[in-house]
Design an enzyme around this catalytic site. Structure first.
Site, PDB file in Angstrom:
ATOM      1  N   HIS A 270      75.714  81.744 -36.326  1.00 11.96           N
ATOM      2  CA  HIS A 270      76.134  81.278 -34.998  1.00 11.96           C
ATOM      3  C   HIS A 270      77.659  81.181 -34.926  1.00 11.96           C
ATOM      4  CE1 HIS A 270      72.080  79.370 -35.480  1.00 11.96           C
ATOM      5  NE2 HIS A 270      71.937  79.626 -34.201  1.00 11.96           N
TER       6      HIS A 270
ATOM      7  N   HIS B 106      74.593  77.402 -37.686  1.00 14.20           N
ATOM      8  CA  HIS B 106      74.729  77.967 -39.029  1.00 14.20           C
ATOM      9  C   HIS B 106      75.831  79.023 -39.004  1.00 14.20           C
ATOM     10  CE1 HIS B 106      71.295  75.720 -40.379  1.00 14.20           C
ATOM     11  NE2 HIS B 106      70.540  76.228 -39.412  1.00 14.20           N
TER      12      HIS B 106
ATOM     13  N   THR C 120      72.388  76.803 -27.609  1.00 14.38           N
ATOM     14  CA  THR C 120      71.672  76.681 -28.873  1.00 14.38           C
ATOM     15  C   THR C 120      70.710  75.508 -28.847  1.00 14.38           C
ATOM     16  OG1 THR C 120      71.880  76.403 -31.266  1.00 14.38           O
ATOM     17  CG2 THR C 120      73.568  75.339 -29.933  1.00 14.38           C
ATOM     18  N   ARG C 121      69.631  75.665 -29.594  1.00 13.06           N
ATOM     19  CA  ARG C 121      68.697  74.558 -29.783  1.00 13.06           C
ATOM     20  C   ARG C 121      68.581  74.237 -31.267  1.00 13.06           C
ATOM     21  NH1 ARG C 121      64.355  78.834 -29.835  1.00 13.06           N
ATOM     22  NH2 ARG C 121      63.140  78.228 -31.644  1.00 13.06           N
TER      23      ARG C 121
ATOM     24  N   ARG D 207      70.406  87.647 -31.331  1.00 15.82           N
ATOM     25  CA  ARG D 207      69.066  88.214 -31.561  1.00 15.82           C
ATOM     26  C   ARG D 207      67.984  87.184 -31.172  1.00 15.82           C
ATOM     27  NH1 ARG D 207      67.383  84.797 -34.421  1.00 15.82           N
ATOM     28  NH2 ARG D 207      67.767  84.326 -36.604  1.00 15.82           N
TER      29      ARG D 207
HETATM   30  S1  ADX Z   1      68.021  79.647 -28.845  1.00 16.56           S
HETATM   31  O1  ADX Z   1      66.586  79.480 -28.641  1.00 16.56           O
HETATM   32  O2  ADX Z   1      68.809  78.585 -28.266  1.00 16.56           O
HETATM   33  O3  ADX Z   1      68.458  81.006 -28.438  1.00 16.56           O
HETATM   34  P1  ADX Z   1      69.370  79.455 -31.431  1.00 16.56           P
HETATM   35  O4  ADX Z   1      69.975  78.114 -31.293  1.00 16.56           O
HETATM   36  O5  ADX Z   1      68.894  79.811 -32.792  1.00 16.56           O
HETATM   37  O6  ADX Z   1      68.134  79.590 -30.451  1.00 16.56           O
HETATM   38  O7  ADX Z   1      70.374  80.595 -31.007  1.00 16.56           O
HETATM   39  C1  ADX Z   1      71.524  80.416 -30.295  1.00 16.56           C
HETATM   40  C2  ADX Z   1      72.175  81.773 -29.993  1.00 16.56           C
HETATM   41  O8  ADX Z   1      72.559  82.417 -31.213  1.00 16.56           O
HETATM   42  C3  ADX Z   1      71.260  82.777 -29.301  1.00 16.56           C
HETATM   43  O9  ADX Z   1      72.025  83.600 -28.437  1.00 16.56           O
HETATM   44  C4  ADX Z   1      70.706  83.610 -30.444  1.00 16.56           C
HETATM   45  O10 ADX Z   1      70.327  84.878 -30.006  1.00 16.56           O
HETATM   46  C5  ADX Z   1      71.915  83.676 -31.358  1.00 16.56           C
HETATM   47  N1  ADX Z   1      71.590  83.851 -32.798  1.00 16.56           N
HETATM   48  C6  ADX Z   1      70.955  82.959 -33.586  1.00 16.56           C
HETATM   49  N2  ADX Z   1      70.888  83.404 -34.875  1.00 16.56           N
HETATM   50  C7  ADX Z   1      71.512  84.620 -34.880  1.00 16.56           C
HETATM   51  C8  ADX Z   1      71.785  85.608 -35.890  1.00 16.56           C
HETATM   52  N3  ADX Z   1      71.455  85.447 -37.176  1.00 16.56           N
HETATM   53  N4  ADX Z   1      72.431  86.729 -35.514  1.00 16.56           N
HETATM   54  C9  ADX Z   1      72.816  86.945 -34.232  1.00 16.56           C
HETATM   55  N5  ADX Z   1      72.578  86.055 -33.236  1.00 16.56           N
HETATM   56  C10 ADX Z   1      71.950  84.908 -33.547  1.00 16.56           C
END
Ligand code: ADX
Length: 389
Positions: free
Chosen positions: A202, A199, A194-195, A288
């Site tokens: 997650h 929430h 995650t970056r 997603r």
């Molecule tokens: S990422 O750039 O590191 O992928 P992020 O921190 O937002 O961004 O996402 C972390 C992981 O959670 C990723 O695998 C992303 O696809 C997933 N993810 C984030 N939000 C959702 C959501 N609402 N529903 C399903 N998967 C999510």
């Protein structure tokens, strides 16, 4: 799925003891190249084996193969070119076969590199293949274009570890995490990249995965990100309060992933999975628009790309999750796969909207963000605003 490192061997390019002393001595007489913080982070990740099977920055043949086929020249899956870019006037002072010293902006010599290959690339081709766009507005493409287009390929030997660590207690090398997972008796471990602050969506996908595996490796990326992402030090606090209040202590392990974010969507999802395999994970969550930015990638493209490879060559099981949300009718977190209700019953907040609320000191609904997490984010962003004034 066994948790073998990618390529079969966990790479260790860290020089220690007498060898290190000798190489440091040798470095004094070598041609010295100053590298960026980004390159320094790649360098360390190579040295500690996080990027196994890489032993150095990509040489030309591997680079071409990665850009065009998502594989190293020997066929092993590798989707993101890990390269060392230098200015033309630096490159002309080196010839193939030379050993050079790589130093940071702080003047410290971090590594030696045997320069087996010096090559100039077409960055537009790299951008189109890796990022699926050559638009400068894409943050990964912009970073690529900001760098020179001549690369030095060849194995490295790390002589010093970067000392300035924002959260030293959360740095673990792949060999450490592997040992820790074994000590905990975990046989199946799911990695989570995650970056962002974690929430409820997650949390939902992590805990759904955790229902079927032994442990969760929460592995937030803390290297360079784009300027409007929430800074890592604020996020780290938010992860800690979340874990403290809502996760069983013996089933989660938090450690940072000190890499830069590329925003390369599907290709970065593969890269993220391979790296977590090196840290000892057997499973990896891909939700997603994993590692996506703007509208450059389809919602599930980062999942579909895994279909190009066999389970054996991936060596880690991706766990795919649909877009998750809170449904007011279900009274639960859910996705299209589990919720029959109308989208108007679903709570949707964009990242931009949430950031705006937090900046104004407002807690997003508890169905979106845990209140403890929201408080940390609000405080962190308020401090940031004060310090940037
Ligand atoms: S990422 O750039 O590191 O992928 P992020 O921190 O937002 O961004 O996402 C972390 C992981 O959670 C990723 O695998 C992303 O696809 C997933 N993810 C984030 N939000 C959702 C959501 N609402 N529903 C399903 N998967 C999510």
């Amino acid at each position: 799925m066994s948790n073998q490192p990618h390529g079969g061997t966990l790479i260790n390019r860290i020089a220690e003891g007498e060898e290190r002393e000798q190489l440091l001595e040798k470095a004094k007489n070598l041609f010295q190249i100053e590298i960026s913080n980004w390159a320094l982070s790649d360098l360390e990740l190579i040295a500690i084996g996080a990027f196994s099977p890489l032993t150095g920055f990509l040489e030309k043949e591997d680079y071409e193969s990665v850009v065009h086929r998502m594989r190293l020249a020997n066929g092993t899956i590798w989707s993101i070119p890990i390269t060392l870019a230098v200015e033309e006037e630096v490159a002309v002072q080196i010839k193939e076969g030379d050993t050079v010293a790589l130093k940071g902006a702080d003047g410290i010599i971090y590594a030696l590199q045997t320069v087996n290959s010096i090559y100039t690339v077409d960055q537009e081709i790299e951008a189109k293949n890796v990022y699926k766009t050559d638009e400068i507005e894409h943050p990964g493409v912009r970073k690529l274009y900001e760098r020179p287009s001549t690369y030095l390929g060849g194995p490295i030997r790390l002589l010093n570890r970067p000392k300035e660590r924002p959260f030293p207690q959360f740095y673990f090398d792949p060999k450490d995490t592997r040992e820790i997972f074994a000590q905990k008796g975990w046989k199946t471990i799911v990695g989570f990249q995650t970056r962002n602050p974690v929430h409820r969506a997650h949390e939902y996908i992590q805990k759904t995965a955790l229902e079927t595996v032994d442990g969760l490796f929460l592995n937030p990326l803390v290297g360079e990100t784009k300027s409007d992402d929430i800074p890592a030090h604020i996020r780290m606090k938010s992860y800690q309060v979340l874990l403290e209040n809502y996760y069983p202590k013996d089933r989660v392990f938090l450690a940072v992933f000190p890499a830069a974010m590329r925003y390369a969507g599907p290709r970065e999802a593969i890269f993220h999975a391979m790296v977590r395999k090196n840290y000892g994970c057997t499973h990896f969550i891909v939700g997603r628009d994993h590692a996506g930015v703007g509208n450059y990638y389809g919602t599930y493209e980062s999942q579909q790309i895994f279909g190009n490879f066999t389970p054996e060559e991936l060596g880690i099981t991706p766990l795919f999750f649909e877009h998750s949300f809170y449904c007011t009718k279900c009274g639960n977190m859910a996705s299209q796969k589990t919720c029959p209700h109308d989208p108007s019953d679903h709570l949707h907040l964009s990242g931009t909207k949430v950031r705006a609320m937090l900046r104004e000191g407002q807690c997003p609904p508890k169905e979106f963000t845990r209140p403890e997490v929201a408080r940390v984010l609000i405080e962190g962003m308020a401090e940031q605003q004060v310090s940037s004034r």
